[in-house]
Write a protein that holds these residues in place. Structure first.
Motif, PDB file in Angstrom:
ATOM      1  N   GLY A 219      49.179  40.772  39.858  1.00  0.00           N
ATOM      2  CA  GLY A 219      48.942  42.195  39.659  1.00  0.00           C
ATOM      3  C   GLY A 219      47.825  42.471  38.681  1.00  0.00           C
ATOM      4  N   ALA A 220      47.805  41.755  37.570  1.00  0.00           N
ATOM      5  CA  ALA A 220      46.764  41.961  36.575  1.00  0.00           C
ATOM      6  C   ALA A 220      45.392  41.632  37.142  1.00  0.00           C
ATOM      7  CB  ALA A 220      47.053  41.105  35.337  1.00  0.00           C
ATOM      8  N   GLN A 221      45.296  40.527  37.853  1.00  0.00           N
ATOM      9  CA  GLN A 221      44.010  40.132  38.435  1.00  0.00           C
ATOM     10  C   GLN A 221      43.547  41.132  39.488  1.00  0.00           C
ATOM     11  OE1 GLN A 221      43.222  35.845  38.990  1.00  0.00           O
ATOM     12  NE2 GLN A 221      42.784  36.338  41.121  1.00  0.00           N
ATOM     13  N   HIS A 222      44.495  41.768  40.191  1.00  0.00           N
ATOM     14  CA  HIS A 222      44.129  42.733  41.223  1.00  0.00           C
ATOM     15  C   HIS A 222      43.563  44.029  40.634  1.00  0.00           C
ATOM     16  CE1 HIS A 222      45.928  40.194  44.306  1.00  0.00           C
ATOM     17  NE2 HIS A 222      45.371  40.998  45.191  1.00  0.00           N
ATOM     18  N   LEU A 223      43.773  44.279  39.348  1.00  0.00           N
ATOM     19  CA  LEU A 223      43.077  45.421  38.755  1.00  0.00           C
ATOM     20  C   LEU A 223      41.575  45.208  38.793  1.00  0.00           C
ATOM     21  CD1 LEU A 223      45.350  46.269  35.694  1.00  0.00           C
ATOM     22  CD2 LEU A 223      45.029  47.633  37.768  1.00  0.00           C
ATOM     23  N   TRP A 224      41.143  43.953  38.664  1.00  0.00           N
ATOM     24  CA  TRP A 224      39.727  43.636  38.830  1.00  0.00           C
ATOM     25  C   TRP A 224      39.330  43.586  40.298  1.00  0.00           C
ATOM     26  CZ3 TRP A 224      38.762  39.169  34.773  1.00  0.00           C
ATOM     27  CH2 TRP A 224      38.453  39.752  33.536  1.00  0.00           C
TER      28      TRP A 224
ATOM     29  N   LEU B  90      32.574  56.691  40.319  1.00  0.00           N
ATOM     30  CA  LEU B  90      31.919  55.532  39.707  1.00  0.00           C
ATOM     31  C   LEU B  90      32.512  55.243  38.333  1.00  0.00           C
ATOM     32  CD1 LEU B  90      28.228  56.400  40.655  1.00  0.00           C
ATOM     33  CD2 LEU B  90      29.537  54.469  41.557  1.00  0.00           C
ATOM     34  N   HIS B  91      32.778  56.284  37.559  1.00  0.00           N
ATOM     35  CA  HIS B  91      33.376  56.114  36.236  1.00  0.00           C
ATOM     36  C   HIS B  91      34.789  55.538  36.344  1.00  0.00           C
ATOM     37  CE1 HIS B  91      30.405  58.309  33.657  1.00  0.00           C
ATOM     38  NE2 HIS B  91      30.079  58.843  34.816  1.00  0.00           N
ATOM     39  N   VAL B  92      35.590  56.097  37.252  1.00  0.00           N
ATOM     40  CA  VAL B  92      36.962  55.597  37.417  1.00  0.00           C
ATOM     41  C   VAL B  92      36.940  54.138  37.877  1.00  0.00           C
ATOM     42  CG1 VAL B  92      39.124  55.873  38.689  1.00  0.00           C
ATOM     43  CG2 VAL B  92      37.879  57.895  37.892  1.00  0.00           C
ATOM     44  N   SER B  93      36.040  53.821  38.805  1.00  0.00           N
ATOM     45  CA  SER B  93      35.937  52.443  39.306  1.00  0.00           C
ATOM     46  C   SER B  93      35.580  51.480  38.187  1.00  0.00           C
ATOM     47  CB  SER B  93      34.886  52.372  40.420  1.00  0.00           C
ATOM     48  OG  SER B  93      35.223  53.223  41.498  1.00  0.00           O
ATOM     49  N   TYR B  94      34.636  51.861  37.344  1.00  0.00           N
ATOM     50  CA  TYR B  94      34.276  50.998  36.215  1.00  0.00           C
ATOM     51  C   TYR B  94      35.444  50.869  35.245  1.00  0.00           C
ATOM     52  CZ  TYR B  94      31.279  48.691  32.811  1.00  0.00           C
ATOM     53  OH  TYR B  94      30.737  47.752  31.961  1.00  0.00           O
ATOM     54  N   GLY B  95      36.275  51.898  35.165  1.00  0.00           N
ATOM     55  CA  GLY B  95      37.415  51.852  34.265  1.00  0.00           C
ATOM     56  C   GLY B  95      38.390  50.731  34.575  1.00  0.00           C
ATOM     57  N   PHE B  96      38.386  50.235  35.809  1.00  0.00           N
ATOM     58  CA  PHE B  96      39.266  49.115  36.146  1.00  0.00           C
ATOM     59  C   PHE B  96      38.801  47.809  35.495  1.00  0.00           C
ATOM     60  CE2 PHE B  96      40.626  51.940  39.599  1.00  0.00           C
ATOM     61  CZ  PHE B  96      42.001  51.724  39.566  1.00  0.00           C
ATOM     62  N   ILE B  97      37.563  47.752  35.017  1.00  0.00           N
ATOM     63  CA  ILE B  97      37.110  46.539  34.326  1.00  0.00           C
ATOM     64  C   ILE B  97      37.839  46.381  32.986  1.00  0.00           C
ATOM     65  CG2 ILE B  97      35.122  45.313  33.381  1.00  0.00           C
ATOM     66  CD1 ILE B  97      35.260  45.528  36.473  1.00  0.00           C
ATOM     67  N   PRO B  98      37.824  47.376  32.099  1.00  0.00           N
ATOM     68  CA  PRO B  98      38.639  47.220  30.878  1.00  0.00           C
ATOM     69  C   PRO B  98      40.138  47.160  31.167  1.00  0.00           C
ATOM     70  CG  PRO B  98      37.641  49.412  30.972  1.00  0.00           C
ATOM     71  CD  PRO B  98      36.979  48.597  32.032  1.00  0.00           C
ATOM     72  N   LEU B  99      40.624  47.905  32.156  1.00  0.00           N
ATOM     73  CA  LEU B  99      42.051  47.838  32.479  1.00  0.00           C
ATOM     74  C   LEU B  99      42.463  46.427  32.892  1.00  0.00           C
ATOM     75  CD1 LEU B  99      42.840  51.128  34.475  1.00  0.00           C
ATOM     76  CD2 LEU B  99      43.632  50.487  32.189  1.00  0.00           C
ATOM     77  N   GLY B 100      41.654  45.805  33.736  1.00  0.00           N
ATOM     78  CA  GLY B 100      41.955  44.436  34.155  1.00  0.00           C
ATOM     79  C   GLY B 100      41.905  43.460  33.003  1.00  0.00           C
TER      80      GLY B 100
END
Length: 389
Positions: free
Chosen positions: A298-303, A271-281
């Motif tokens: 590619g950038a949008q796919h991080l979200w 869950l933590h790693v998954s949420y981490g894609f929000i700031p990464l995106g």
């Protein structure tokens, strides 16, 4: 629970949607890869990229939202959940939407949008009725997000019917932005709560920041205008700067939940790693715009592949185990599913530089969701063990 003597698949709202949402995603990915390789031509009015984006965002995510809400709302309101043939009818409406969009080239113009939108509209009406009956007013926020998500789907259909490239249109961005807000709202409730529960169970003294403190509310409040900027002016310099700032805010929020302390339980750290894609995106989209390379997929796919794909998979695995009466412990197969999905998201990000990675990403994506269907499908099809006693 309401009495139900029929198939276990329709004994609770999460079961049909958590099973067939991922199965549809596997089928849709196979069809998408086949179109890329020139093997087939889909009978849809959408161009192939737009169909691929629509069926992930509004088809798959729509199913997961339905499964989540039909399971969570009874807990929120204290009312009985929908089961049986009413649930089967709602599920059939979702299936009809997938078929209508798939074969829309052979249907009158309005048929596919009407059939597809009927599902979220009916779901929203059912959820509204339960919230009103249970006087659970603070969860109207989630219903409002579902309404915006439905509007985004309608805009996507309108853009496609007008001949626009809907995969890069305002409907898609509004849908993605709404999904990000859903993750921020719902994830902000469940991630620190599940983290706290695990730390307490392991007798560890550390505790994450409680859900929805002032800082959390501030981050959510600031997220709305930034995401709206991205929806309306995705390539503006100010949007890029705002997205980078938003990334730092969500990264700080995630750090307050102390995910580094739960590495012993994959159901929690996923869950933590998954949420981490929000700031990464947010970082990737913002930096792309600031440095003159806006609009990269590619950038949008991080979200999309990362934040949305990973978070839904993490929630479905945990919810399925819990509601199926199993211990909340992730086995090796579940860890492999998570790692395949995370790797798929990263590979899709780098596919903007190395195009062949899009195929690698697709195969890893297939492995993750096919793996979920194989590992968790039997639990979703069988009744809880105590019902067999």
């Amino acid at each position: 629970m309401r009495a139900w003597q029929g198939p276990a698949l329709f004994s609770f709202g999460f079961r049909p949607f958590f099973l067939f949402g991922p199965i549809w995603l596997v089928v849709a990915m196979l069809l998408w890869l086949a179109t890329l390789l020139g093997g087939i031509e889909l009978p849809t009015r959408f161009d192939h990229a737009s169909w691929h984006a629509h069926e992930f965002l509004f088809g798959y995510l729509g199913a997961v939202l339905a499964g989540f809400l039909l399971t969570a709302v009874p807990n929120w309101t204290g009312r009985l959940p929908m089961v049986g043939w009413r649930l089967a009818g709602l599920f059939a409406l979702w299936v009809a939407g997938r078929i209508a969009v798939m074969v829309s080239a052979g249907l009158p113009l309005a048929v596919a949008p009407v059939v597809d939108l009927a599902f979220p509209l009916l779901l929203g009406a059912l959820i509204l009725r339960e919230i009103i009956a249970g006087k659970n007013w603070h969860n109207l926020t989630v219903l409002a997000l579902l309404a915006v998500f439905t509007i985004a789907n309608a805009l996507f259909h309108l853009e496609a019917l007008n001949g626009d490239y809907a995969a890069h249109g305002i409907g898609l961005r509004l849908g993605v932005a709404t999904a990000v807000m859903m993750i921020a709202v719902i994830g902000g409730r469940i991630i620190p709560s599940f983290t706290r529960n695990w730390l307490a169970r392991e007798n560890m003294p550390a505790r994450p920041a409680p859900p929805m403190q002032r800082f959390d509310k501030l981050v959510l409040l600031l997220s709305l205008p930034v995401l709206l900027l991205w929806v309306v002016w995705p390539f503006a310099y100010i949007t890029g700067a705002a997205l980078v700032a938003l990334g730092f805010l969500h990264l700080a929020r995630l750090a307050r939940w102390q995910g580094h302390r739960v590495l012993g339980e994959p159901l929690v750290w996923a869950l933590h790693v998954s949420y981490g894609f929000i700031p990464l995106g947010a970082f990737a989209l913002g930096l792309d715009q600031l440095f003159g390379n806006p609009g990269t997929a590619g950038a949008q796919h991080l979200w999309m592949a990362g934040g949305i794909g990973a978070m839904t998979l993490a929630v479905m695995t945990r919810a399925t185990l819990g509601h199926a009466g199993r211990a909340l412990v992730a086995g090796r197969a579940t860890v492999a599913i998570y790692l395949c999905l995370f790797a798929a998201a990263i590979a899709r990000f780098w596919a903007s530089v190395y195009p062949d990675l899009s195929y690698v990403s697709g195969l890893l994506w297939l492995a993750a969701f096919a793996g979920f269907a194989v590992v968790y499908g039997p639990l979703l099809l069988r009744p809880r063990p105590e019902k067999n006693r």
